[in-house]
Motif scaffolding. Structure first.
Motif, PDB file in Angstrom:
ATOM      1  N   LEU A  66       1.926  15.233 -30.345  1.00 29.65           N
ATOM      2  CA  LEU A  66       2.787  14.991 -31.511  1.00 29.65           C
ATOM      3  C   LEU A  66       2.308  15.771 -32.723  1.00 29.65           C
ATOM      4  O   LEU A  66       3.117  16.318 -33.484  1.00 29.65           O
ATOM      5  CB  LEU A  66       2.850  13.499 -31.837  1.00 29.65           C
ATOM      6  CG  LEU A  66       3.710  12.647 -30.899  1.00 29.65           C
ATOM      7  CD1 LEU A  66       3.561  11.174 -31.243  1.00 29.65           C
ATOM      8  CD2 LEU A  66       5.173  13.064 -30.978  1.00 29.65           C
ATOM      9  N   LEU A  67       0.990  15.827 -32.937  1.00 33.59           N
ATOM     10  CA  LEU A  67       0.453  16.611 -34.061  1.00 33.59           C
ATOM     11  C   LEU A  67       0.770  18.094 -33.888  1.00 33.59           C
ATOM     12  O   LEU A  67       1.156  18.781 -34.845  1.00 33.59           O
ATOM     13  CB  LEU A  67      -1.065  16.427 -34.175  1.00 33.59           C
ATOM     14  CG  LEU A  67      -1.548  15.123 -34.794  1.00 33.59           C
ATOM     15  CD1 LEU A  67      -3.064  15.025 -34.697  1.00 33.59           C
ATOM     16  CD2 LEU A  67      -1.107  15.027 -36.235  1.00 33.59           C
ATOM     17  N   GLY A  68       0.639  18.591 -32.670  1.00 39.97           N
ATOM     18  CA  GLY A  68       0.972  19.991 -32.396  1.00 39.97           C
ATOM     19  C   GLY A  68       2.440  20.273 -32.623  1.00 39.97           C
ATOM     20  O   GLY A  68       2.823  21.288 -33.209  1.00 39.97           O
ATOM     21  N   TYR A  69       3.312  19.358 -32.169  1.00 35.82           N
ATOM     22  CA  TYR A  69       4.749  19.512 -32.355  1.00 35.82           C
ATOM     23  C   TYR A  69       5.091  19.497 -33.835  1.00 35.82           C
ATOM     24  O   TYR A  69       5.887  20.337 -34.305  1.00 35.82           O
ATOM     25  CB  TYR A  69       5.488  18.393 -31.611  1.00 35.82           C
ATOM     26  CG  TYR A  69       6.979  18.407 -31.836  1.00 35.82           C
ATOM     27  CD1 TYR A  69       7.768  19.365 -31.216  1.00 35.82           C
ATOM     28  CD2 TYR A  69       7.582  17.473 -32.662  1.00 35.82           C
ATOM     29  CE1 TYR A  69       9.138  19.385 -31.418  1.00 35.82           C
ATOM     30  CE2 TYR A  69       8.944  17.477 -32.872  1.00 35.82           C
ATOM     31  CZ  TYR A  69       9.728  18.444 -32.250  1.00 35.82           C
ATOM     32  OH  TYR A  69      11.078  18.467 -32.468  1.00 35.82           O
ATOM     33  N   ALA A  70       4.496  18.568 -34.612  1.00 37.53           N
ATOM     34  CA  ALA A  70       4.771  18.477 -36.052  1.00 37.53           C
ATOM     35  C   ALA A  70       4.289  19.739 -36.762  1.00 37.53           C
ATOM     36  O   ALA A  70       4.983  20.262 -37.646  1.00 37.53           O
ATOM     37  CB  ALA A  70       4.110  17.247 -36.648  1.00 37.53           C
TER      38      ALA A  70
ATOM     39  N   LYS B 127       6.741  22.366 -38.668  1.00 37.97           N
ATOM     40  CA  LYS B 127       6.530  22.648 -40.079  1.00 37.97           C
ATOM     41  C   LYS B 127       6.398  24.152 -40.297  1.00 37.97           C
ATOM     42  O   LYS B 127       6.851  24.694 -41.295  1.00 37.97           O
ATOM     43  CB  LYS B 127       5.277  21.922 -40.564  1.00 37.97           C
ATOM     44  CG  LYS B 127       5.095  21.912 -42.047  1.00 37.97           C
ATOM     45  CD  LYS B 127       3.909  21.027 -42.409  1.00 37.97           C
ATOM     46  CE  LYS B 127       3.874  20.871 -43.914  1.00 37.97           C
ATOM     47  NZ  LYS B 127       2.778  20.042 -44.338  1.00 37.97           N
ATOM     48  N   LYS B 128       5.784  24.846 -39.333  1.00 42.61           N
ATOM     49  CA  LYS B 128       5.567  26.285 -39.438  1.00 42.61           C
ATOM     50  C   LYS B 128       6.892  27.048 -39.344  1.00 42.61           C
ATOM     51  O   LYS B 128       7.091  28.054 -40.029  1.00 42.61           O
ATOM     52  CB  LYS B 128       4.615  26.722 -38.307  1.00 42.61           C
ATOM     53  CG  LYS B 128       4.024  28.081 -38.487  1.00 42.61           C
ATOM     54  CD  LYS B 128       3.119  28.335 -37.283  1.00 42.61           C
ATOM     55  CE  LYS B 128       2.024  29.264 -37.657  1.00 42.61           C
ATOM     56  NZ  LYS B 128       1.189  29.562 -36.508  1.00 42.61           N
ATOM     57  N   THR B 129       7.803  26.602 -38.515  1.00 42.88           N
ATOM     58  CA  THR B 129       9.078  27.288 -38.346  1.00 42.88           C
ATOM     59  C   THR B 129      10.021  27.041 -39.506  1.00 42.88           C
ATOM     60  O   THR B 129      10.943  27.809 -39.743  1.00 42.88           O
ATOM     61  CB  THR B 129       9.775  26.857 -37.038  1.00 42.88           C
ATOM     62  OG1 THR B 129       9.960  25.469 -37.048  1.00 42.88           O
ATOM     63  CG2 THR B 129       8.983  27.311 -35.841  1.00 42.88           C
ATOM     64  N   SER B 130       9.847  25.977 -40.271  1.00 40.55           N
ATOM     65  CA  SER B 130      10.773  25.713 -41.383  1.00 40.55           C
ATOM     66  C   SER B 130      10.318  26.265 -42.698  1.00 40.55           C
ATOM     67  O   SER B 130       9.472  26.908 -43.018  1.00 40.55           O
ATOM     68  CB  SER B 130      11.024  24.226 -41.543  1.00 40.55           C
ATOM     69  OG  SER B 130       9.853  23.506 -41.728  1.00 40.55           O
TER      70      SER B 130
END
Length: 195
Positions: free
Chosen positions: A184-188, A192-195
């Motif tokens: 979940l931390l990796g997904y978040a 965040k990086k893509t937005s």
């Protein structure tokens, strides 16, 4: 052999046997069990374990006596233990340690002691025993120390045992939650990086 010499021979044999038996009885009377002044102290640590200090002091009237000391304690969950016992030795104060055992026991419905397991300590030097026990289960235990008092001024022994809790092994579900949380931390972080 004539009848008269046979009677003398039989009397001599009987007298010798009685003399030998009286010597054995005297020896066993001298090697009586002695109590001494046993002591033990249990000090708890901050991690749920404890240290058990123990020993016994004997005086001059205990010379040629034997001892069989029992020091009891309880364990509340899975622990490991390590301990040792040694005796002092001078020319007038000495004793011989014969054994050190760690015994796990229970009491049955008839108030009899039932031994569940027993661990004998290793003798590393004369009058020095040491043991290490992994995974002590919950229950009642005792240390049994045996030996004899040899010195004309008595003797003493002392020892200690450290009982420490076993480190908890995580359940498989704990690892699953850890991996899920990291995912979940990796997904978040990726979102965040893509937005």
């Amino acid at each position: 052999m004539t009848g008269t010499s046979m009677k003398v021979f039989n009397k001599a044999v009987i007298f010798s046997a009685l003399l030998a038996c009286s010597g054995l009885m005297t020896h066993s009377a001298i090697a009586a069990n002695v109590i001494g002044s046993p002591f033990s102290q249990q000090i708890s640590d901050a991690f749920g374990g404890f240290t058990l200090s123990f020993g016994n002091n004997f005086i001059n009237t205990d010379q040629h006596g034997t001892f069989d000391d029992i020091i009891g304690f309880g364990v509340g969950s899975s622990f490991e233990a390590g301990g040792s016992v040694s005796s002092d030795f001078t020319s007038t104060q000495s004793l011989t340690l014969a054994s050190l055992k760690l015994v796990n026991y229970t009491i049955d419905i008839n108030n009899n002691i039932v031994i569940l397991s027993s661990l004998s300590a290793s003798q590393l030097l004369p009058n020095y025993f040491r043991f290490h026990a992994n995974n002590l289960s919950e229950g009642q235990y005792y240390l049994e120390i045996t030996g004899s008092v040899d010195g004309s001024s008595g003797g003493a022994y002392g020892g200690s045992m450290n009982v420490t809790p076993l480190e908890a092994v995580p359940e498989p579900a704990t690892y699953g939650m850890l991996l899920g949380g990291l995912g979940l931390l990796g997904y978040a972080a990726r979102r965040k990086k893509t937005s």
